[in-house]
Motif scaffolding. Sequence first.
Motif, PDB file in Angstrom:
ATOM      1  N   ALA A  30      38.774  12.035  15.704  1.00  0.00           N
ATOM      2  CA  ALA A  30      39.068  11.792  17.168  1.00  0.00           C
ATOM      3  C   ALA A  30      40.748  11.558  17.258  1.00  0.00           C
ATOM      4  CB  ALA A  30      38.438  10.348  17.589  1.00  0.00           C
ATOM      5  N   ASN A  31      41.491  10.636  16.516  1.00  0.00           N
ATOM      6  CA  ASN A  31      42.661  10.576  16.665  1.00  0.00           C
ATOM      7  C   ASN A  31      43.422  11.942  16.427  1.00  0.00           C
ATOM      8  OD1 ASN A  31      42.872   7.797  16.965  1.00  0.00           O
ATOM      9  ND2 ASN A  31      42.667   7.323  14.902  1.00  0.00           N
ATOM     10  N   LEU A  32      42.900  12.622  15.367  1.00  0.00           N
ATOM     11  CA  LEU A  32      43.437  13.825  15.035  1.00  0.00           C
ATOM     12  C   LEU A  32      43.411  14.855  16.221  1.00  0.00           C
ATOM     13  CD1 LEU A  32      44.890  16.218  13.409  1.00  0.00           C
ATOM     14  CD2 LEU A  32      42.808  16.411  12.223  1.00  0.00           C
ATOM     15  N   ILE A  33      42.264  14.847  16.875  1.00  0.00           N
ATOM     16  CA  ILE A  33      41.813  15.717  17.898  1.00  0.00           C
ATOM     17  C   ILE A  33      43.004  15.512  19.167  1.00  0.00           C
ATOM     18  CG2 ILE A  33      40.192  16.451  19.617  1.00  0.00           C
ATOM     19  CD1 ILE A  33      38.240  16.263  17.547  1.00  0.00           C
ATOM     20  N   ALA A  34      43.053  14.225  19.360  1.00  0.00           N
ATOM     21  CA  ALA A  34      43.859  13.544  20.430  1.00  0.00           C
ATOM     22  C   ALA A  34      45.425  14.126  20.313  1.00  0.00           C
ATOM     23  CB  ALA A  34      43.880  12.044  20.629  1.00  0.00           C
ATOM     24  N   LEU A  35      45.945  14.095  19.097  1.00  0.00           N
ATOM     25  CA  LEU A  35      47.276  14.358  18.951  1.00  0.00           C
ATOM     26  C   LEU A  35      47.397  15.846  19.011  1.00  0.00           C
ATOM     27  CD1 LEU A  35      47.621  11.410  17.620  1.00  0.00           C
ATOM     28  CD2 LEU A  35      49.006  12.506  15.848  1.00  0.00           C
ATOM     29  N   MET A  36      46.512  16.606  18.600  1.00  0.00           N
ATOM     30  CA  MET A  36      46.771  18.008  18.388  1.00  0.00           C
ATOM     31  C   MET A  36      46.200  18.611  20.024  1.00  0.00           C
ATOM     32  SD  MET A  36      44.533  19.326  15.199  1.00  0.00           S
ATOM     33  CE  MET A  36      44.697  20.834  15.639  1.00  0.00           C
ATOM     34  N   ALA A  37      45.709  17.669  20.859  1.00  0.00           N
ATOM     35  CA  ALA A  37      45.567  18.213  22.235  1.00  0.00           C
ATOM     36  C   ALA A  37      46.862  17.630  23.212  1.00  0.00           C
ATOM     37  CB  ALA A  37      44.271  17.090  22.770  1.00  0.00           C
ATOM     38  N   HIS A  38      47.663  16.690  22.535  1.00  0.00           N
ATOM     39  CA  HIS A  38      48.700  16.428  23.206  1.00  0.00           C
ATOM     40  C   HIS A  38      49.901  17.068  23.005  1.00  0.00           C
ATOM     41  CE1 HIS A  38      46.711  13.252  25.566  1.00  0.00           C
ATOM     42  NE2 HIS A  38      46.350  12.495  24.335  1.00  0.00           N
ATOM     43  N   CYS A  39      49.948  17.579  21.459  1.00  0.00           N
ATOM     44  CA  CYS A  39      51.197  18.014  20.800  1.00  0.00           C
ATOM     45  C   CYS A  39      51.226  19.484  20.476  1.00  0.00           C
ATOM     46  CB  CYS A  39      51.289  17.090  19.689  1.00  0.00           C
ATOM     47  SG  CYS A  39      51.423  15.194  19.813  1.00  0.00           S
ATOM     48  N   VAL A  81      49.350  18.327   8.697  1.00  0.00           N
ATOM     49  CA  VAL A  81      48.782  19.598   8.147  1.00  0.00           C
ATOM     50  C   VAL A  81      47.808  20.435   9.000  1.00  0.00           C
ATOM     51  CG1 VAL A  81      46.623  20.179   6.298  1.00  0.00           C
ATOM     52  CG2 VAL A  81      48.288  18.186   6.029  1.00  0.00           C
ATOM     53  N   CYS A  82      47.143  20.029   9.895  1.00  0.00           N
ATOM     54  CA  CYS A  82      46.409  20.551  10.628  1.00  0.00           C
ATOM     55  C   CYS A  82      46.768  21.093  12.129  1.00  0.00           C
ATOM     56  CB  CYS A  82      44.963  20.091  11.168  1.00  0.00           C
ATOM     57  SG  CYS A  82      43.892  19.703   9.557  1.00  0.00           S
ATOM     58  N   GLY A  83      47.856  20.366  12.691  1.00  0.00           N
ATOM     59  CA  GLY A  83      48.619  20.664  13.846  1.00  0.00           C
ATOM     60  C   GLY A  83      49.898  21.051  13.875  1.00  0.00           C
ATOM     61  N   GLY A  84      50.580  21.008  12.760  1.00  0.00           N
ATOM     62  CA  GLY A  84      51.805  21.217  12.839  1.00  0.00           C
ATOM     63  C   GLY A  84      52.781  20.342  13.508  1.00  0.00           C
ATOM     64  N   ILE A  85      52.418  19.086  13.537  1.00  0.00           N
ATOM     65  CA  ILE A  85      52.938  18.058  14.447  1.00  0.00           C
ATOM     66  C   ILE A  85      53.577  17.296  13.522  1.00  0.00           C
ATOM     67  CG2 ILE A  85      52.867  15.987  15.633  1.00  0.00           C
ATOM     68  CD1 ILE A  85      49.946  17.455  16.476  1.00  0.00           C
ATOM     69  N   THR A  86      55.045  16.815  13.626  1.00  0.00           N
ATOM     70  CA  THR A  86      55.623  15.854  12.534  1.00  0.00           C
ATOM     71  C   THR A  86      55.614  14.247  13.377  1.00  0.00           C
ATOM     72  OG1 THR A  86      57.783  15.370  11.769  1.00  0.00           O
ATOM     73  CG2 THR A  86      57.839  16.089  14.062  1.00  0.00           C
ATOM     74  N   TYR A  87      55.491  13.400  12.363  1.00  0.00           N
ATOM     75  CA  TYR A  87      55.128  12.057  12.825  1.00  0.00           C
ATOM     76  C   TYR A  87      56.815  11.217  12.808  1.00  0.00           C
ATOM     77  CZ  TYR A  87      50.446  12.325  11.067  1.00  0.00           C
ATOM     78  OH  TYR A  87      49.317  12.752  10.778  1.00  0.00           O
ATOM     79  N   GLU A  88      57.070  10.501  13.547  1.00  0.00           N
ATOM     80  CA  GLU A  88      58.228   9.708  13.804  1.00  0.00           C
ATOM     81  C   GLU A  88      57.530   8.180  13.619  1.00  0.00           C
ATOM     82  OE1 GLU A  88      62.642   8.283  15.735  1.00  0.00           O
ATOM     83  OE2 GLU A  88      61.419  10.267  16.261  1.00  0.00           O
ATOM     84  N   PRO A  89      57.753   7.813  12.319  1.00  0.00           N
ATOM     85  CA  PRO A  89      57.272   6.092  12.174  1.00  0.00           C
ATOM     86  C   PRO A  89      58.086   5.271  12.523  1.00  0.00           C
ATOM     87  CG  PRO A  89      57.768   7.155   9.907  1.00  0.00           C
ATOM     88  CD  PRO A  89      57.871   8.301  10.969  1.00  0.00           C
ATOM     89  N   LEU A  90      57.823   4.317  13.359  1.00  0.00           N
ATOM     90  CA  LEU A  90      58.891   3.148  13.650  1.00  0.00           C
ATOM     91  C   LEU A  90      57.895   1.703  13.371  1.00  0.00           C
ATOM     92  CD1 LEU A  90      59.367   4.213  17.479  1.00  0.00           C
ATOM     93  CD2 LEU A  90      60.723   4.649  15.448  1.00  0.00           C
ATOM     94  N   PRO A  91      58.891   1.103  12.680  1.00  0.00           N
ATOM     95  CA  PRO A  91      58.517  -0.466  12.188  1.00  0.00           C
ATOM     96  C   PRO A  91      57.837  -1.100  13.355  1.00  0.00           C
ATOM     97  CG  PRO A  91      60.696  -0.410  12.722  1.00  0.00           C
ATOM     98  CD  PRO A  91      60.482   0.976  12.693  1.00  0.00           C
ATOM     99  N   HIS A  92      56.658  -1.846  12.770  1.00  0.00           N
ATOM    100  CA  HIS A  92      56.030  -2.881  13.569  1.00  0.00           C
ATOM    101  C   HIS A  92      56.635  -4.299  13.944  1.00  0.00           C
ATOM    102  CE1 HIS A  92      52.506   0.086  13.095  1.00  0.00           C
ATOM    103  NE2 HIS A  92      52.077  -0.457  14.437  1.00  0.00           N
TER     104      HIS A  92
END
Length: 358
Positions: free
Chosen positions: A68-77, A101-112
Motif C-alpha cells: 500500500a505504501n509503495l502504491i501510494a508513492l508510485m501514484a504520487h511520484c 526498485v519499482c518506481g524509479g523514485i529516489t528517497y531523501e531521508p531526513l532525521p527524526h
Amino acid sequence: MNVPPDDIIELRSDTFTVPTPRMLEASLRAPLGDDVYGEDPTVRELERLAADLLGKEAACLTPSGTMANLIALMAHCPRGSKAIVGRESDIYVYEAGGASVCGGITYEPLPHQPDGSLDPAAVAEACSVDQDDPQFALPAVICLETPQNRRGGIPLTLDYLDEMAGLARDHEVTLHLDGARIFNAALVLGVSAADIAQFGDTVQVCLSKGLSAPIGSILAGDEATVATARRIRKMLGGGMRQAGIVAACGIVALTEMVDRLADDHANAARLSAGIAAIPGLRLERPEPATNMVFFTVEDGRRTTRAFIEDVARRGLRVEELGPGRIRAVTHAGVDETHIDRALEILTEVMAQPRLGQR
C-alpha cells in the motif's frame, strides 16, 4: 528449557495477532466475486467502510502495508522524482527500497526528532529545489508515519500534521500518511482516525497488526488517486480474485477490534511500570505512548542479543529494534496474566549472577 508453545508470551510485534473466531466465521460466509473485475461484494463493503472511517472518497484493499505504501508513492511520484521520508520510517528502513526498485523514485531521508516528527524547516529545504535545474530530482511527496514505530510508537499531533499539510500545499507536493497503526494514534489523541487522515492526500492503514486480521491493508484517498492505485496494485501482482475471504476479516477488524486497542495500551503501561522496577533495565520513555515499550539492558554481564535469547528460553519473545534497543509490543494475544509472567521472566533473568545460569 523447553516451553510449551501455548505458554510462549509473544511480544515481538502486534503482527503476531491471529484472526478471531468471528473473522473466521465471516470468511466462511462472505459473498464472493472477482475483485480484479471489481465484483467482489465483500471487498467493496470493506473499502466503503474504510473510506468512511478515514474520511476519504475511496479506498483500495491491498495484501500488505508495504504494498500500500509503495502504491501510494508510485501514484504520487513520476519516475525520477523524490520522496521525502524519515530516516527511521518503516517506508525507508523496512520496505526493501521498493520505491526506487519499482518506481524509479529516489528517497531523501531526513532525521527524526525525539517525538517522531520531521523538522518542518528540513522538510521545507528538501522541497525547495530549482524546478528549472535538470540536475535535481524534483520533490513529489512527503511521507509521515503516525504512530512513528522506531521512535517509540509516538503519534504525531494534529497541529503538526496541519502544519505539514500546509507545507506540502505551499510546495505543491502531496502528503502520504503511513498510518499502519492509525487507530492506536487516534485513541491516544482522543480523536477519530478521520481527524488524523484528513491531513494526508493518501493514508495507509494495516488491518493485520493490532486489529488482528490475518492479512491486508487499506490505501485511502480521493477517487482519482485510488483508481490509479488499483492499476498499480495489479501491476505489482496485488490484484486478488475472491478477496472477500480476506475482506471479511477486515470488516470484523474495523467494526469489532478498534475499541479493544485500549486494552493493549493498558497492558503496555502495566509492562512499562514493571520494567521500571527491575534493576539493570532502563526504559526509553517513562510511559509508553501506545502499545510499544522500549527498553535497554544496562548490565555488563550480558549483551542485548544474549539477553533476548535468555528470556526466549524461558518463554518470552522480544526483539531488538535498533542497536541495543529492545521493543515489546502488546496486542490481542496478550492479557494481564501474560504481562505479569513476562515481568517474572525479566526479573529472573536480571537476577542471574552470571549470563546463562538457569
